[in-house]
Each structure stands twice: as C-alpha cells, then as structure tokens.
Design a protein around this motif. Structure first.
Motif, mmCIF file in Angstrom:
data_model
loop_
_atom_site.group_PDB
_atom_site.id
_atom_site.type_symbol
_atom_site.label_atom_id
_atom_site.label_comp_id
_atom_site.label_asym_id
_atom_site.label_seq_id
_atom_site.Cartn_x
_atom_site.Cartn_y
_atom_site.Cartn_z
ATOM 1 N N ILE A 1 44.127 62.148 26.342
ATOM 2 C CA ILE A 1 45.490 61.980 25.823
ATOM 3 C C ILE A 1 46.305 63.249 26.024
ATOM 4 N N ALA A 2 45.696 64.394 25.698
ATOM 5 C CA ALA A 2 46.406 65.665 25.883
ATOM 6 C C ALA A 2 46.695 65.922 27.360
ATOM 7 N N PHE A 3 45.772 65.524 28.231
ATOM 8 C CA PHE A 3 45.979 65.674 29.682
ATOM 9 C C PHE A 3 47.197 64.880 30.129
ATOM 10 N N ALA A 4 47.275 63.634 29.688
ATOM 11 C CA ALA A 4 48.419 62.797 30.072
ATOM 12 C C ALA A 4 49.718 63.327 29.465
ATOM 13 N N LYS A 5 49.664 63.791 28.227
ATOM 14 C CA LYS A 5 50.874 64.333 27.598
ATOM 15 C C LYS A 5 51.336 65.609 28.289
ATOM 16 N N HIS A 6 50.405 66.335 28.875
ATOM 17 C CA HIS A 6 50.798 67.537 29.624
ATOM 18 C C HIS A 6 51.690 67.155 30.796
ATOM 19 N N TYR A 7 51.298 66.110 31.523
ATOM 20 C CA TYR A 7 52.162 65.647 32.625
ATOM 21 C C TYR A 7 53.471 65.088 32.091
ATOM 22 N N GLU A 8 53.389 64.365 30.972
ATOM 23 C CA GLU A 8 54.614 63.804 30.388
ATOM 24 C C GLU A 8 55.576 64.914 29.960
ATOM 25 N N LYS A 9 55.024 65.992 29.424
ATOM 26 C CA LYS A 9 55.853 67.122 28.992
ATOM 27 C C LYS A 9 56.617 67.729 30.156
ATOM 28 N N HIS A 10 56.004 67.677 31.332
ATOM 29 C CA HIS A 10 56.653 68.238 32.515
ATOM 30 C C HIS A 10 57.306 67.143 33.362
ATOM 31 N N HIS A 11 57.589 65.993 32.724
ATOM 32 C CA HIS A 11 58.375 64.913 33.334
ATOM 33 C C HIS A 11 57.704 64.361 34.599
ATOM 34 N N ASP A 12 56.406 64.259 34.566
ATOM 35 C CA ASP A 12 55.668 63.679 35.686
ATOM 36 C C ASP A 12 54.947 62.434 35.175
ATOM 37 N N LEU A 13 55.709 61.348 34.978
ATOM 38 C CA LEU A 13 55.134 60.133 34.403
ATOM 39 C C LEU A 13 54.150 59.468 35.351
ATOM 40 N N GLY A 14 54.328 59.633 36.631
ATOM 41 C CA GLY A 14 53.393 59.023 37.574
ATOM 42 C C GLY A 14 51.982 59.543 37.388
ATOM 43 N N ASN A 15 51.850 60.829 37.355
ATOM 44 C CA ASN A 15 50.521 61.398 37.137
ATOM 45 C C ASN A 15 50.005 61.111 35.728
ATOM 46 N N ALA A 16 50.907 61.049 34.755
ATOM 47 C CA ALA A 16 50.485 60.711 33.395
ATOM 48 C C ALA A 16 49.872 59.316 33.358
ATOM 49 N N ARG A 17 50.490 58.372 34.065
ATOM 50 C CA ARG A 17 49.927 57.020 34.115
ATOM 51 C C ARG A 17 48.591 57.010 34.847
ATOM 52 N N VAL A 18 48.470 57.832 35.882
ATOM 53 C CA VAL A 18 47.191 57.917 36.602
ATOM 54 C C VAL A 18 46.092 58.432 35.674
ATOM 55 N N VAL A 19 46.433 59.430 34.873
ATOM 56 C CA VAL A 19 45.448 59.965 33.926
ATOM 57 C C VAL A 19 45.036 58.905 32.921
#
Length: 806
Positions: A422-440
C-alpha cells in the motif's frame, strides 16, 4: 690453623671408632652430629675422609654439598670458594650422576653464579644422565635459567624448542616467552598452530576464544613484524567461528591494514564489517572504530598542512597564491585534479577526508537499519523506517520498496506485509504516477498474503485511490471483481495442489471488503445492485448485525417495508443474544411505529416472541413497549397482565422500579383502590428488605389517603421487622407521628412495645455476629424503658390537648 682442622682430644673416641670401622656410615654420621658446632673447615675434612671411605653414600654427599652451599651463600660470585664448590659437585656427580637432587643443587648453584655456557652444558649433561621420568625437575630449572637476563635469545629459543619436544603441552609458556622477547612472528605462528590443533588443551585454562583474541591482537599490533602470515585469512576464520566477537574481530582486521599503511583496504574492511554484522552491538563497535579512524586521518592531515605552512614561510602575495599559501605548497609541485567538487593532489586531500567523515556520520541511521533488517528481513516496521530515511530521494525509496516486497515472506512476517504494498502504491500516487500505482496494486493483489483480511485491505486501498482521483466506476468494478467467488476450475486446481489455500480463495468471505463494497454500492450503484450485494452477504453468512440493520434501513428508505421486516426476521434468526439485541429493538420499534394499530395481533406476536427470546437482563424495555402498545391500541386488562408478567420476569434489581411503573399505570387506568393488590403482591414477591420497607411506606401513604388508618397501622406493624431502630430512625419517626395524629394510648404503647422487640431482635442478631459483646450493650433496662414509655405517653397527651385546643 692446624689446631682447628686436625682432630683434638675430644675427637679421640670418634676417631678410634672410625679407624676401627671406616666403612660404617653410622659411625661417620655420629661423628658429624657430635661436631655440628665445629667450624666448616673441620667438618669439611671429616666429610672428605668419610666420602673417601664411602664414595657412594648419597646421604653424606647431600649433607656435605648442602653445607658447602650454605658456606658460600653470602660470598661474591668471584670468590675462589665457588670454584671449589663446583669442583666438589663434579666429584660428587662421578658417583651421584643418577641422583636428580644433586643435579638440581648443582644446576641451581651454577644459575646463581651466572655461568651461562657452563650452566647450559651442565643442564645438557643432567638431561643425558637422568632417566626421562626425572627430566621434569631439570627442565623446570632449565627454563628458569634461560629466562634470566644475559642468556642469549638464540640459546633460549633452542632450549624452549627442545623442551616442547619433551612436553608439547607447555607451548603457551613458549608463546608467552616469545611475546616477551619481541619475537612476534614466531609467536603468531605458534599461536596459529595451537588454534589449528583440535586436540589442544590449555593447561592455563584458556579457551580457544581467548586464544583467538590474543592472536588477532598480536597480528594487528605488530602487523609489519608478522607480515609472513596470512592475517586476513586468520582473522576472517575467527569471524566465521566466534559469532560473539564479530565486531571486535572486524576492527582488528581493519587495524591490521591501518598499521601496514593500507588505508583504503582498511576502509573496505570497515565497510564490509558494517555490511555483514547482524547485531547492533557489533555494528556500534565497528562504526565507532571507523569514525575514530577517519577523525584521526583528518587530524593527521590537518597537522601536516599546518606544519607545511610553517615550513614554507612567508611569500609574496599575488593572484591565485592565497590558496597555495594556506596549503604550504607551490602550484607547480602537483597536478590539480577535480573529483566531485574537491581539489585533490598527491599531498593534500583534507577536503576529501572531511567529506568522507561527514558522509559516514550521515549514513549511520541507514547502516543501523540495515543491521536490523539482517537480523530479521521479514520485519515490516524496519522496512518502513528505512523508507523514511530516504525521504528526499524518491528513486531510492522505490528501490527499497521493491526489495521489501520481494524479501518479506508473509508467512514469517512481523507486522502487516500488505502495508508495504500500500505504501509503495501511495508513493507513486504522491508523485502523480497513477499508472505505476495501479501496476503495484495489481501485483499486490496477486502476491501471497497470510490472511484474507490482509488482501482485502489492499483491494480497499486500491478502490480508495480510484475514488480520490474521481474514478468511482473503476473503484466499483474493482470491488465487484474482488468479491466475486472463485471459479470451480480454480478451486479444483487449488485442492489438487495440496498446499495451503491462498488468501485469494477466501477473499470473497472478507467482511471488511464486503462492507466497503456495499457502502460504495449504496453511494454509486442502483438499488438492485445494492440489494444483490446485501443478499449475497446473507447467502455467504458473513453479514453482521450492523449489516442487517443497514440493509433493512435501506429497504425502508425506499418504501420496501415488508422486505425490511423480512431482513429483520432473518437477522434475529441468524444471531443470538447479545448480538441480536439491537436488531430486536429496532425491529420492534419500526414495526409498531408503522403497523401498531392496523396489525395489532401481529405486533403482539412479535413482542411476545421478542420477550421469549430475550434474557431477563434485557427484557424490561420490551415489556414496557408491549404494555404501551396495549394501552394505546389494545385492552387495559391486557396491559395490566403485561405489567404483571414483567414484574415476575425482570431480575430482582429491577423489580422495585417495575412495580412502581405497574402501580402508577394501574392507578391511572383502574383507580387507586385497585393498587392494593399490587402493593401486597410486591411486598410478598421477594424484594430486598430495603425495597420492601420502601414499598410498605408507599402503601401506608395510599391507605392514609383513603382514610384507612387501621390498615395503615397494620402495614407499619408488618414493615417494622425490616427497620432497625438504631439505624433506621426515619421509619420509626414516621410511625411515631402517625400514632400521635391518628392513634390512642393503646396503639402508642403497642408501637413502643414493637419497637423494643425489634431493637432486641436486631441486638441479638448483632450479638451472634460479633461474638456477644454488642448484645450485652444493647439490652434495655426495664426502669429506663418504663420512664421512656411514660415520657412518650406524656408527650402524646400534650400533643392531643394542643390539637383539641386548636
């Protein structure tokens, strides 16, 4: 002189005996004992004569040599007497060469004289002459001799090596001698050979561990002297073998290279040590040694620079020369190089050293966290802390998250591994990278999880992320897919595999996921889809009482009242008390609120069933609701029956309040006189004594309001048995006032008699409980009681006269 040495008249009888039998040891010994106080010269003449006759007598030789030794005790070693003594020993050894005591005396005398070569030859002769079983006594003196000052080192080494051939167990003494003599290389070699010998046993009680530490200390402190040994391999072997001293051994290895001047190699050793230890204590030892090393390097370089400035002296200042003056070197003496903003030369690297020290200090939290992760790589909290250490470096945080999710085993994890995903995905979300967040998130839901709730938390966080970014349809589709039951083929594959069932197979049974899903359906979906979700939860039997209530309220909100009541019915069937309490309360309230008058019989059945299924501790509100229903829409008689049933069903601590409600409603519906039966029933129902007395006083008030003073007096008489005159004066004061107003002399006397009787009864009870002391104190005196009664009667007459006068 001749008078002293030669025999005198007192020696005549002993001389005659020894001349008559010169081969008798006994006669010669008697002669010597008799002349024990004679001068040494005379006794020596007697010894010489005796030994000439008896050259093989050990007793004579030992006594003779001992006296000769005492005679030269205080003489300087250059005195001729010592040479005479040595000659005497040599003559004695002609026949006494098998006697170790004689050899020991001789060798000790030579050792004290400081005759190195002569002593060494004598020791060798002794070892050749005596049997091997007697060599231990000689070797003890021999080793003491070679440890003396003035003995050549080579001689001592050869003697010790020969001694080890005789007794290898004393190699520790040899090692100690080598260390004291400064022969570090051979000392290290011998110590290494001891450690390699699995059958070695220390006579000094040292362990292999302590010997390893000694060897490491020797290798590090005398690195140049023992350069022939592979110190690196030796110390690394100790690191692998002795896990309790890993930190000190790593620092010893680094110190070895420091003393040899290999500073870069020492840094590599420090880094390797900090990167391999698994205990914080060992890490602290290495880090402290490393930082001290860097600080010493900086201090040394600064001292060198200051010394260089002093030696350079003043120069003419000019453009570009200030820095050269500060460093004490000329710009033409070196080639300038630039590395990451630092100016480096062959002679000046102070900036680099300072940077290294600062970088090392800044890395301490990271290195300490690495140690904790090596202790337990499955500790989730330590991974989160590691990510926080790189708060200003997003790229490093991504690498750490990747290592974490690949390393942590959910079955062995300490903490919740799902929080890493969850923290890994939120890290991408924090930096506005939703694509990678969804991949995580996609990888997270496919990864292994210990429990279904852990996997459900990942799905919920994924859906919440979609909601935060205004994508509700995607969130709803995610949860619909997550709550779908696995296909039959997947179940068959898992059952055939024979391993533990993965969390994905039990995900559709997660109440957390379903709660989130139905909330989302209520907000974003249609009524049909929401009802289907609730029905699915009921079919899977994962609904909670709150889900039942929420579902029913949803149906009621959309005017599906009968369906809502069906849900309530299902809820009270699924859950037992105490979980079903809230469902019953809401169910009954909602039904009566809607159908209380129109469907009275159905409401009665519902309340009767609720009362039947509810434990006594929670049944009172349902009785009150039932009675209220009958009062508003039914019959008063049935309401009174409900109240009567309630007084018998509720627990004892609620009976008094229930009777109060019953009496109040009966007075309002049936009239005050009809409450007499209820009062009598309450008094006989087994209430606590305190409540019985209170109920009796209320009953008295009722009878007095109706003018039934005789009935009131009877109630007072009955209630008096529960009122102790000493502790409950309020009751007796009320009865006293009642008799003053409505009684006569006979009733007043009867009241006083009852009071004395009750007081005596309570005093006797107290006497039995307290051992008889209080009872004697509580017995009333007859005369006092009579006076008290007379006084009370007088007061009665006065009050009545006042009343009649008024």
């Amino acid at each position: 002189m001749a008078k002293v040495v030669y025999p005198c008249l007192e020696d005549l009888k002993y001389e005659e005996e020894v001349l008559r039998n010169p081969f008798s040891l006994k006669l010669w010994w008697r002669y010597l004992v008799a002349r024990r106080n004679a001068p040494l010269e005379k006794r020596c003449v007697i010894y010489e004569r005796a030994l000439k006759a008896l050259p093989g007598s050990y007793k004579l030789w030992h006594a003779y040599l001992a006296e000769r030794l005492d005679g030269v005790r205080n003489l300087p070693v250059v005195d001729p007497e010592f040479e005479a003594l040595n000659h005497t020993f040599e003559r004695a050894l002609v026949t006494m060469h098998k006697m170790p005591r004689i050899w020991a005396m001789y060798l000790q005398a030579l050792t004290e004289q400081g005759c190195v070569s002569r002593s060494r030859r004598a020791f060798d002769r002794a070892l050749r002459a005596l049997p091997v079983t007697q060599h231990g006594r000689i070797w003890e003196l021999y080793l003491r001799f070679v440890r003396q000052e003035g003995v050549p080192i080579e001689t001592s080494l050869r003697v010790y090596r020969r001694y080890l051939m005789y007794d290898p167990g004393h190699i520790e003494d040899f090692i100690e001698f080598l260390s004291n003599s400064g022969l570090w290389k051979e000392s290290a070699q011998r110590l290494a050979s001891v450690l390699n010998d699995d059958q070695f046993y220390s006579i000094k009680g040292k362990t292999k561990h302590s010997l390893w530490l000694e060897l490491c200390d020797l290798l590090t402190k005398h690195a140049k002297e023992v350069s022939g040994l592979n110190a690196d391999a030796i110390i690394r072997g100790g690191i692998r073998k002795f896990r309790d001293e890993v930190g000190s051994l790593w620092t010893s290895l680094a110190d070895y290279y420091v003393r040899r001047g290999l500073f870069e190699k020492a840094r590599d050793i420090f880094e390797e040590g900090m990167g391999t230890v698994v205990r914080v204590r060992d890490f602290s030892i290495i880090f402290d040694a490393y930082s001290q090393f860097e600080e010493s390097m900086v201090a040394h370089r600064m001292e060198t620079l200051e010394l260089g400035v002093e030696e350079a002296g003043p120069r003419e200042s000019g453009p570009g020369q200030d820095e050269d003056l500060r460093l004490g070197v000329d710009a033409s003496d070196f080639e300038k190089k630039i590395l990451k903003g630092f100016w480096l030369t062959d002679d000046n690297d102070a900036d680099l050293l300072l940077s290294r020290l600062e970088h090392l200090i800044n890395r301490r939290p990271e290195l300490a966290n690495s140690v904790l992760l090596r202790q337990n790589p499955h500790n989730v909290e330590h991974w989160h802390r590691r990510v926080k250490l790189f708060e200003n470096n997003p790229s490093s945080q991504i690498l750490i998250y990747c290592d974490a999710v690949l390393t942590v085993d959910p079955m062995r994890a300490v903490g919740q591994p799902a929080t890493l995903w969850i923290a890994f995905a939120k890290h991408y979300e924090k930096h506005h990278d939703l694509g990678n967040a969804r991949v995580v998130f996609q990888k997270a839901v496919q990864a292994q999880h210990k429990t279904a709730d852990s996997l459900a938390s990942v799905w919920c966080e994924w859906a919440e992320m979609e909601l935060r970014h205004n994508n509700p349809k995607a969130a709803l589709e995610l949860l619909r897919g997550a709550t779908a039951e696995p296909s039959v083929e997947v179940k068959r594959i898992v059952s055939a595999d024979g391993c533990n069932e993965p969390a994905q197979m039990k995900l559709h049974l997660s109440s957390r996921l379903w709660n989130f899903y139905v909330d989302l359906e209520e907000t974003l979906g249609t009524l049909e889809s929401t009802r289907a979700a609730y029905e699915r939860m009921l079919d899977l039997r994962i609904a909670t009482p709150q889900i039942i209530i929420s579902y029913a309220l949803l149906l009621e909100e959309h005017k599906y009242f009968e369906d809502a009541f069906k849900v309530y019915e299902l809820g009270v069937k699924l859950f037992k008390y105490p979980h079903a309490k809230d469902i019953w309360v809401i169910y009954v309230s909602k039904f009566i609120g809607r159908y209380g008058k129109t469907k009275l019989e159905r409401a009665r059945e519902l309340l009767a069933r609720a009362i039947e299924m509810t434990p006594a501790n929670w049944v009172k509100p349902f009785y009150l609701q039932y009675a209220k229903l009958e009062e508003e829409y039914g019959l008063a008689k049935r309401a009174m029956e409900v109240y009567d049933q309630a007084t018998k069903a509720v627990p004892n601590n609620e009976k008094f309040s229930m009777y109060q409600i019953y009496i109040a409603r009966a007075a309002g519906i049936l009239g005050v006189p009809r409450t007499r039966e209820i009062y009598e029933e309450a008094i006989k129902s087994g209430l606590p004594e305190k409540d019985v007395k209170t109920m009796c006083l209320k009953y008295v008030d009722l009878e007095m309001s109706l003018g039934e003073f005789d009935r009131a007096r009877g109630i007072y008489v009955f209630a008096s048995q529960f009122a102790d005159p000493e502790s409950d004066s309020e009751f007796w004061n009320k009865w006293h006032e009642f008799e003053v107003l409505h009684g006569n002399e006979c009733t007043f006397r009867e009241m006083l008699r009852i009071r004395r009787s009750v007081a005596a009864s309570h005093s006797m009870t107290h006497f039995v409980e307290c051992g008889g002391l209080a009872g004697k104190r509580a017995e009333p005196d007859a005369s006092v009681a009579s006076d008290g009664d007379a006084g009370s009667l007088g007061a009665l007459h006065r009050m009545k006269r006042q009343k009649s006068g008024v």
